[in-house]
Design an enzyme around this catalytic site. Structure first.
Site, PDB file in Angstrom:
ATOM      1  N   GLY A 191     -14.837  -5.943 -14.729  1.00  0.00           N
ATOM      2  CA  GLY A 191     -15.210  -6.663 -13.515  1.00  0.00           C
ATOM      3  C   GLY A 191     -16.280  -5.905 -12.754  1.00  0.00           C
ATOM      4  O   GLY A 191     -17.236  -6.489 -12.231  1.00  0.00           O
ATOM      5  N   THR A 192     -16.138  -4.594 -12.715  1.00  0.00           N
ATOM      6  CA  THR A 192     -17.118  -3.733 -12.051  1.00  0.00           C
ATOM      7  C   THR A 192     -18.513  -3.934 -12.646  1.00  0.00           C
ATOM      8  O   THR A 192     -19.498  -4.086 -11.925  1.00  0.00           O
ATOM      9  CB  THR A 192     -16.699  -2.254 -12.210  1.00  0.00           C
ATOM     10  OG1 THR A 192     -15.482  -2.054 -11.496  1.00  0.00           O
ATOM     11  CG2 THR A 192     -17.763  -1.301 -11.698  1.00  0.00           C
ATOM     12  N   GLN A 211     -10.135 -11.362  -8.677  1.00  0.00           N
ATOM     13  CA  GLN A 211      -8.747 -11.609  -8.247  1.00  0.00           C
ATOM     14  C   GLN A 211      -8.403 -13.094  -8.234  1.00  0.00           C
ATOM     15  O   GLN A 211      -7.262 -13.465  -8.474  1.00  0.00           O
ATOM     16  CB  GLN A 211      -8.514 -11.038  -6.837  1.00  0.00           C
ATOM     17  CG  GLN A 211      -8.453  -9.530  -6.765  1.00  0.00           C
ATOM     18  CD  GLN A 211      -7.173  -8.943  -7.344  1.00  0.00           C
ATOM     19  OE1 GLN A 211      -6.153  -9.620  -7.478  1.00  0.00           O
ATOM     20  NE2 GLN A 211      -7.221  -7.682  -7.717  1.00  0.00           N
ATOM     21  N   CYS A 270      -8.048   1.907  -5.694  1.00  0.00           N
ATOM     22  CA  CYS A 270      -9.255   2.734  -5.691  1.00  0.00           C
ATOM     23  C   CYS A 270      -9.305   3.599  -4.446  1.00  0.00           C
ATOM     24  O   CYS A 270      -9.776   4.715  -4.478  1.00  0.00           O
ATOM     25  CB  CYS A 270     -10.506   1.870  -5.755  1.00  0.00           C
ATOM     26  SG  CYS A 270     -10.303   0.428  -6.793  1.00  0.00           S
ATOM     27  N   HIS A 295      -8.371  -7.514 -17.441  1.00  0.00           N
ATOM     28  CA  HIS A 295      -7.061  -6.882 -17.238  1.00  0.00           C
ATOM     29  C   HIS A 295      -6.316  -7.368 -15.996  1.00  0.00           C
ATOM     30  O   HIS A 295      -5.144  -7.059 -15.820  1.00  0.00           O
ATOM     31  CB  HIS A 295      -7.170  -5.344 -17.263  1.00  0.00           C
ATOM     32  CG  HIS A 295      -7.806  -4.731 -16.056  1.00  0.00           C
ATOM     33  ND1 HIS A 295      -7.071  -4.319 -14.982  1.00  0.00           N
ATOM     34  CD2 HIS A 295      -9.093  -4.453 -15.760  1.00  0.00           C
ATOM     35  CE1 HIS A 295      -7.892  -3.788 -14.073  1.00  0.00           C
ATOM     36  NE2 HIS A 295      -9.119  -3.866 -14.526  1.00  0.00           N
ATOM     37  N   ASN A 342      -8.976  -8.336  -2.926  1.00  0.00           N
ATOM     38  CA  ASN A 342      -8.003  -7.600  -3.737  1.00  0.00           C
ATOM     39  C   ASN A 342      -6.946  -6.876  -2.908  1.00  0.00           C
ATOM     40  O   ASN A 342      -5.859  -6.624  -3.380  1.00  0.00           O
ATOM     41  CB  ASN A 342      -8.716  -6.617  -4.661  1.00  0.00           C
ATOM     42  CG  ASN A 342      -9.791  -5.831  -3.942  1.00  0.00           C
ATOM     43  OD1 ASN A 342     -10.730  -6.410  -3.384  1.00  0.00           O
ATOM     44  ND2 ASN A 342      -9.669  -4.517  -3.931  1.00  0.00           N
ATOM     45  N   THR A 355     -22.720  -2.724 -28.787  1.00  0.00           N
ATOM     46  CA  THR A 355     -21.838  -3.383 -29.739  1.00  0.00           C
ATOM     47  C   THR A 355     -20.692  -4.018 -28.972  1.00  0.00           C
ATOM     48  O   THR A 355     -20.086  -3.363 -28.113  1.00  0.00           O
ATOM     49  CB  THR A 355     -21.291  -2.364 -30.749  1.00  0.00           C
ATOM     50  OG1 THR A 355     -22.396  -1.814 -31.461  1.00  0.00           O
ATOM     51  CG2 THR A 355     -20.310  -3.008 -31.715  1.00  0.00           C
TER      52      THR A 355
HETATM   53  C1  LIG Z   1     -10.229  -5.119 -10.023  1.00  0.00           C
HETATM   54  C2  LIG Z   1     -11.357  -5.721  -9.264  1.00  0.00           C
HETATM   55  C3  LIG Z   1     -12.691  -5.454  -9.608  1.00  0.00           C
HETATM   56  C4  LIG Z   1     -13.060  -4.466 -10.690  1.00  0.00           C
HETATM   57  O1  LIG Z   1     -12.650  -4.891 -11.948  1.00  0.00           O
HETATM   58  P1  LIG Z   1     -12.492  -3.803 -13.138  1.00  0.00           P
HETATM   59  O2  LIG Z   1     -12.363  -4.677 -14.335  1.00  0.00           O
HETATM   60  O3  LIG Z   1     -11.228  -3.066 -12.829  1.00  0.00           O
HETATM   61  O4  LIG Z   1     -13.686  -2.956 -13.138  1.00  0.00           O
HETATM   62  C5  LIG Z   1     -13.690  -6.083  -8.901  1.00  0.00           C
HETATM   63  N1  LIG Z   1     -13.402  -6.935  -7.903  1.00  0.00           N
HETATM   64  C6  LIG Z   1     -12.142  -7.214  -7.537  1.00  0.00           C
HETATM   65  C7  LIG Z   1     -11.909  -8.201  -6.434  1.00  0.00           C
HETATM   66  C8  LIG Z   1     -11.077  -6.618  -8.205  1.00  0.00           C
HETATM   67  O5  LIG Z   1      -9.840  -6.896  -7.837  1.00  0.00           O
END
Ligand SMILES: *Cc1c(COP(=O)(O)O)cnc(C)c1O
Length: 386
Positions: free
Chosen positions: A72-73, A180, A326, A202, A152, A238
């Site tokens: 997500g990051t 989220q 975090c 995840h 989040n 990859t």
């Molecule tokens: C967890 C989260 C992210 C980051 O996702 P990752 O896959 O853990 O890097 C970004 N934005 C929100 C709102 C999240 O809850």
């Protein structure tokens, strides 16, 4: 003593259907999806099936609109850095909110260092942005607006559709971090009216190591990494076949179950909060009372630090979070609660409890029973029996 996991906002366990789909690609089917031979092409086909599953799950029109990333990051970084840098010749204003995930906020701060002007919208005491404030901040040099679909930490849902309506006719691109939101509420990129949308594996019972960015047809991005031509040159590396295959399955199933899970988890959450208010008391719900994620409770217990409650619950094998995962290690008051105008006291007291797919009514009942004990103990230490 059975462990009870109530930290789905941080991550979720891989669901069995996703694991099963992944297994061949973790073992015998290890081909590189970029290889021309049949062995590689079988990986390629599996990835393309996953892409179509994600496309369907978010309501995109074509598989080409889905770019796989590693998280997500990474999706947030690609969307924000990629869109703003590509559009630098059109203007230099970007608009976001102070309650975004750090992967949005820090990417925006990087753009600020590169000469962009960053506008942070105000949020109300529930963490919500007003579409009118977006209208006021918008000018003809605005190249990007990024507002998360759901927060989040406090679970507040933003008025994404209404913001998209405000942006109609402007040249600004609209990105939403739906990491989220997706999988917990029915998600359709056309109904939301966004140009770019980040999701992650995840958080929806898929494996770690996969994410996706929806890029509406016609939207151009500058890559943030350089190398091969994978993912139309936007994500050269990859591809992580097993993670992507698991992600596709998990995302597709989450989208299919979003409506029924929303009903079930909202009822669990409301019942849980009712019990806490009546049986423990001295508690405040942070975030929006109704416009919030179904499985999210963010609570501030008067006179007791969230971290202290977390550690006591941990001793009982009940796993929750204080603020966001975090910020927990960093030991700084939550930037989200601070932006919502909460005093530092309330911010320190915050405890985040998040439910998910495997959470049962029994888990929630035991959690409240144990929490009652913990609060009685902690409050007795400071001479304020509840
Ligand atoms: C967890 C989260 C992210 C980051 O996702 P990752 O896959 O853990 O890097 C970004 N934005 C929100 C709102 C999240 O809850």
């Amino acid at each position: 003593m059975k462990a009870i996991y109530l930290d789905y906002g941080a991550t979720s366990p891989v669901r069995p259907e996703a694991l099963e789909a992944m297994m061949p690609f973790l073992t015998s089917e290890f081909g590189n999806s970029g290889s021309i031979h049949d062995f590689g092409q079988r990986s390629r086909e599996a990835i393309e099936r996953a892409r179509r599953m994600i496309m369907e799950a978010v309501g995109a029109s074509s598989p080409r609109e889905i770019i796989f990333t590693g998280s997500g990051t990474e999706s947030n970084n690609l969307a924000i850095l990629g869109a703003a840098r590509k559009r630098k010749h059109l203007g230099n204003r970007i608009i976001t909110t102070p309650v975004e995930h750090p992967s949005v906020l820090e990417a925006c701060r990087q753009l600020e260092r590169e000469g962009f002007e960053l506008v942070l919208l105000p949020v109300d005491e529930t963490g919500r942005v007003k579409p009118q404030d977006v209208r006021d901040a918008l000018d003809d040099r605005t190249v990007l607006v990024s507002v998360m679909a759901a927060n989040n930490e406090v679970g507040t849902i933003q008025p994404i559709r209404e913001i998209a309506d405000v942006l109609k006719g402007s040249s600004a691109l609209f990105h939403t971090d739906a990491v989220q939101y997706f999988g917990k509420l029915p998600t359709d990129v056309k109904e939301l009216g966004v140009d770019l949308m980040s999701i992650g594996s995840h958080k929806v019972s898929g494996p770690k190591g996969a994410g996706a960015l929806y890029v509406r047809k016609g939207v151009r991005l500058e890559p943030i990494m350089f190398g091969g031509g994978q993912e139309r040159g936007l994500r050269p590396a990859t591809l992580n076949t097993p993670a992507i295959v698991g992600f596709g399955t998990a995302a597709w199933l989450a989208a299919r179950e979003a409506e029924s899970e929303h009903v079930r988890l909202s009822a669990l959450r409301d019942k849980c909060f009712r019990r806490i208010r009546e049986e423990i008391g001295g508690v405040e719900l942070n975030g929006h009372p109704t416009e919030r994620l179904p499985g999210n409770l963010n609570l501030s217990f008067h006179r007791v630090e969230g971290q202290a409650i977390l550690l006591e619950l941990n001793r009982k094998k009940i796993y929750v979070s204080s603020g966001s995962a975090c910020s927990a290690g960093k030991h700084a008051a939550s930037h989200v609660l601070t932006a919502m105008g909460k005093d530092p006291e309330t911010a320190w007291q915050s405890l985040r409890v998040t439910f998910g797919r495997e959470t049962t009514e029994e888990d929630v009942n035991r959690f409240v029973d144990e929490l009652k004990e913990v609060l009685r103990y902690l409050r007795s230490l400071i001479g304020h029996p509840s």
